[in-house]
Scaffold this motif. Structure first.
Motif, short mmCIF file in Angstrom:
data_model
loop_
_atom_site.label_atom_id
_atom_site.label_comp_id
_atom_site.label_asym_id
_atom_site.label_seq_id
_atom_site.Cartn_x
_atom_site.Cartn_y
_atom_site.Cartn_z
N THR A 294 0.85 -1.19 0.00
CA THR A 294 0.00 0.00 0.00
C THR A 294 0.89 1.25 0.00
N TRP A 295 0.30 2.36 -0.40
CA TRP A 295 0.99 3.64 -0.34
C TRP A 295 0.75 4.28 1.02
N THR A 296 1.76 4.92 1.55
CA THR A 296 1.62 5.74 2.76
C THR A 296 2.25 7.10 2.46
N TYR A 297 1.77 8.11 3.15
CA TYR A 297 2.21 9.49 2.92
C TYR A 297 2.71 10.05 4.24
N ARG B 24 12.39 17.98 4.66
CA ARG B 24 12.71 18.21 3.24
C ARG B 24 11.48 18.43 2.39
N GLY B 25 10.35 17.89 2.80
CA GLY B 25 9.13 17.97 2.00
C GLY B 25 8.18 16.85 2.37
N SER B 26 7.77 16.10 1.39
CA SER B 26 6.88 14.98 1.66
C SER B 26 7.33 13.77 0.86
N ILE B 27 6.79 12.61 1.25
CA ILE B 27 7.18 11.37 0.59
C ILE B 27 6.01 10.40 0.60
N ALA B 28 5.84 9.70 -0.51
CA ALA B 28 4.89 8.59 -0.60
C ALA B 28 5.73 7.33 -0.71
N LEU B 29 5.45 6.37 0.15
CA LEU B 29 6.20 5.11 0.16
C LEU B 29 5.24 3.97 -0.17
N PHE B 30 5.67 3.07 -1.03
CA PHE B 30 4.85 1.91 -1.38
C PHE B 30 5.55 0.65 -0.90
N GLY B 31 4.83 -0.16 -0.15
CA GLY B 31 5.39 -1.43 0.31
C GLY B 31 4.47 -2.11 1.29
N GLN B 32 4.99 -3.18 1.87
CA GLN B 32 4.24 -3.95 2.86
C GLN B 32 4.71 -3.56 4.25
N ALA B 33 3.81 -3.64 5.20
CA ALA B 33 4.13 -3.29 6.59
C ALA B 33 5.31 -4.13 7.08
N GLY B 34 6.22 -3.48 7.76
CA GLY B 34 7.37 -4.18 8.33
C GLY B 34 8.50 -4.45 7.35
N GLN B 35 8.36 -4.01 6.11
CA GLN B 35 9.41 -4.20 5.11
C GLN B 35 9.83 -2.85 4.56
N ASP B 36 10.99 -2.83 3.92
CA ASP B 36 11.44 -1.60 3.27
C ASP B 36 10.51 -1.29 2.11
N ALA B 37 10.36 -0.01 1.82
CA ALA B 37 9.49 0.40 0.70
C ALA B 37 10.05 -0.14 -0.61
N ALA B 38 9.16 -0.63 -1.47
CA ALA B 38 9.55 -1.12 -2.79
C ALA B 38 9.75 0.05 -3.75
N ALA B 39 9.01 1.14 -3.52
CA ALA B 39 9.10 2.33 -4.37
C ALA B 39 8.78 3.56 -3.53
N THR B 40 9.34 4.69 -3.90
CA THR B 40 9.04 5.94 -3.21
C THR B 40 8.94 7.07 -4.23
N LEU B 41 8.19 8.08 -3.85
CA LEU B 41 8.15 9.34 -4.59
C LEU B 41 8.35 10.43 -3.56
N GLU C 20 -1.94 9.36 -2.62
CA GLU C 20 -0.67 9.76 -2.00
C GLU C 20 0.30 10.30 -3.03
N ILE C 21 0.27 9.77 -4.23
CA ILE C 21 1.16 10.24 -5.29
C ILE C 21 0.83 11.69 -5.64
N GLY C 22 -0.45 11.97 -5.86
CA GLY C 22 -0.89 13.33 -6.17
C GLY C 22 -0.58 14.32 -5.06
N ARG C 23 -0.69 13.87 -3.81
CA ARG C 23 -0.38 14.77 -2.69
C ARG C 23 1.08 15.20 -2.70
N VAL C 24 1.98 14.25 -2.96
CA VAL C 24 3.42 14.58 -3.00
C VAL C 24 3.70 15.52 -4.16
N ILE C 25 3.11 15.26 -5.32
CA ILE C 25 3.31 16.13 -6.49
C ILE C 25 2.83 17.54 -6.18
N GLU C 26 1.64 17.68 -5.62
CA GLU C 26 1.10 19.01 -5.29
C GLU C 26 1.94 19.71 -4.23
#
Length: 175
Positions: free
Chosen positions: A58-61, A66-83, A165-171
């Motif tokens: 899932t995405w989390t925000y 520095r700003g904001s970040i959206a992280l995609f991954g499973q709970a308890g694991q490192d994010a697979a992707a970030t923006l 979450e992706i749109g929030r980081v972009i905005e």
């Protein structure tokens, strides 16, 4: 006197049952060894990227200095992707796990772009590319119909949901 006839009937019954052959006890059963079934190999990816299953997670925000970040991954694991939005530089960094420096292809319903990535030097390893805050690829990711992919030779494709979450980081970077 009545006891004697009952007693004699019982003795006769005991003698008769002693004459009936007994079935031999069945031999002990030996449990069969457990059958080990190997998991089937994963299905090859669907030919059309829009038919591939989502990467689990899932995405989390969140916001930081520095700003904001959206992280995609499973709970308890490192994010697979970030923006990540670097508000001071007005740049967004799209990254995925891995250390392969091969070009990264981003597919959305309206755009496909291949871009060079650089290792970030962190632990765990990630590769990233920088995008200007007004880059149209960011809008294509945010408004892609349900999903977009990050594909890179030598790594497993990431099929990511196009959530808010992706749109929030972009905005955050455009504000």
């Amino acid at each position: 006197m009545r006891v004697l006839p009952v007693l004699s009937v019982l003795l006769v019954l005991a003698a008769v049952t002693g004459c009936i052959p007994q079935r031999p006890a069945p031999p002990p059963t030996v449990a069969a060894p457990p059958v080990i079934v190997a998991a089937p190999p994963p299905a090859p990816p669907a030919a059309d990227w829009r038919d591939r299953p989502f990467t689990p997670g899932t995405w989390t925000y969140r916001q930081d200095a520095r700003g904001s970040i959206a992280l995609f991954g499973q709970a308890g694991q490192d994010a697979a992707a970030t923006l990540r939005c670097d508000r001071g530089a007005r740049l967004l960094y799209l990254s995925r796990t891995g250390s392969v420096a091969a070009p990264l292809t981003i597919r959305t319903t309206s755009t496909t772009r291949t871009a060079a990535v650089q290792p970030t030097g962190g632990t765990p390893p990630y590769v990233a590319l920088a995008l200007a805050a007004r880059d149209p690829l960011l809008d294509a990711m945010a408004f892609s119909r349900g999903r977009f992919t990050l594909e890179q030779a030598g790594t497993r494709p990431l099929v990511l949901p196009a959530w808010a979450e992706i749109g929030r980081v972009i905005e955050d970077c455009r504000a």
